[in-house]
Enzyme design. Structure first.
Site, short mmCIF file in Angstrom:
data_model
loop_
_atom_site.label_atom_id
_atom_site.label_comp_id
_atom_site.label_asym_id
_atom_site.label_seq_id
_atom_site.Cartn_x
_atom_site.Cartn_y
_atom_site.Cartn_z
CB SER A 166 42.43 30.76 31.51
OG SER A 166 41.43 31.36 30.75
CG ASP A 218 55.15 36.43 23.33
OD1 ASP A 218 55.85 35.63 23.98
OD2 ASP A 218 54.31 36.06 22.48
CE LYS A 266 40.07 27.19 29.54
NZ LYS A 266 39.49 28.20 28.69
#
Length: 195
Positions: free
Chosen positions: A134, A145, A159
């Site tokens: 999460s 990224d 999640k």
């Protein structure tokens, strides 16, 4: 500050006795930090609880004043928590741009950009494992990224959904998935995790 007496039965001795306890507010510490060898800072974040970003900021700033040259951010077994705290914590390490986006089933997208204070240019390693989920995946995904950190460990839990709790008249509730979140490169990690 008030006191309460508790009667305790101990099975091993078959004895019953009274203990007096004083009630107090217990503050949970979700952030621990220390300086490792070679001026490498270490910050362990166990949960994205309310206002935890302030504790992370203080920890990193303390390490910087002690001459930190690089940071290990430990998110292993961190099951997540607040989306807002994940955005704030990611923002400490990103100069600009997107942290995460959320898309519902109709394709409506909400983009969350970095906000607040930037804590500086230093190498970062993020430790993750199968218990990282999460909000911890939001931070790990954003830093990975954006080329800001290297992830080390195991694939994360996966999640990547946003839930809304709908209260019921009985006092129970239904947790309903309303959207998925996406890393800055547009990848949904739901049920896939982050390598």
């Amino acid at each position: 500050g008030t006191k309460v007496k508790v009667k305790v039965y101990r099975e091993s001795t078959k004895e019953t006795f009274d203990i007096e306890l004083e009630r107090a507010i217990i503050e949970l510490k979700y952030v621990k930090h220390k300086m490792l060898d070679n001026q490498i800072g270490f910050v362990r974040l166990t949960q994205f609880g309310e206002n935890v970003s302030g504790d992370v900021q203080k920890a990193v700033e303390d390490l910087l004043t002690k001459g930190m040259k690089g940071l290990i951010l430990d998110l292993r077994f961190n099951t997540g928590g607040s989306l807002e705290e994940a955005i704030k914590i990611s923002s400490f390490f990103l100069k600009d741009g997107t942290v995460v986006s959320v898309k519902d089933k109709a394709g409506n997208e909400q983009i969350y950009k970095r906000e607040g204070k930037y804590l500086g240019d230093f190498p970062i390693v993020v430790l993750v494992n199968g218990g990282s989920a999460s909000a911890s995946e939001i931070v790990a995904g954003a830093l990975k990224d954006r080329g800001r950190a290297i992830l080390v460990g195991e694939k994360t839990f996966g999640k990547g959904s946003v839930q809304n709790v709908i209260p019921l008249p009985s006092g129970a509730g239904i947790k309903l998935t309303i959207a998925l979140y996406y890393t800055p490169s547009g990848v949904s990690i739901h049920k896939k995790g982050i390598e």
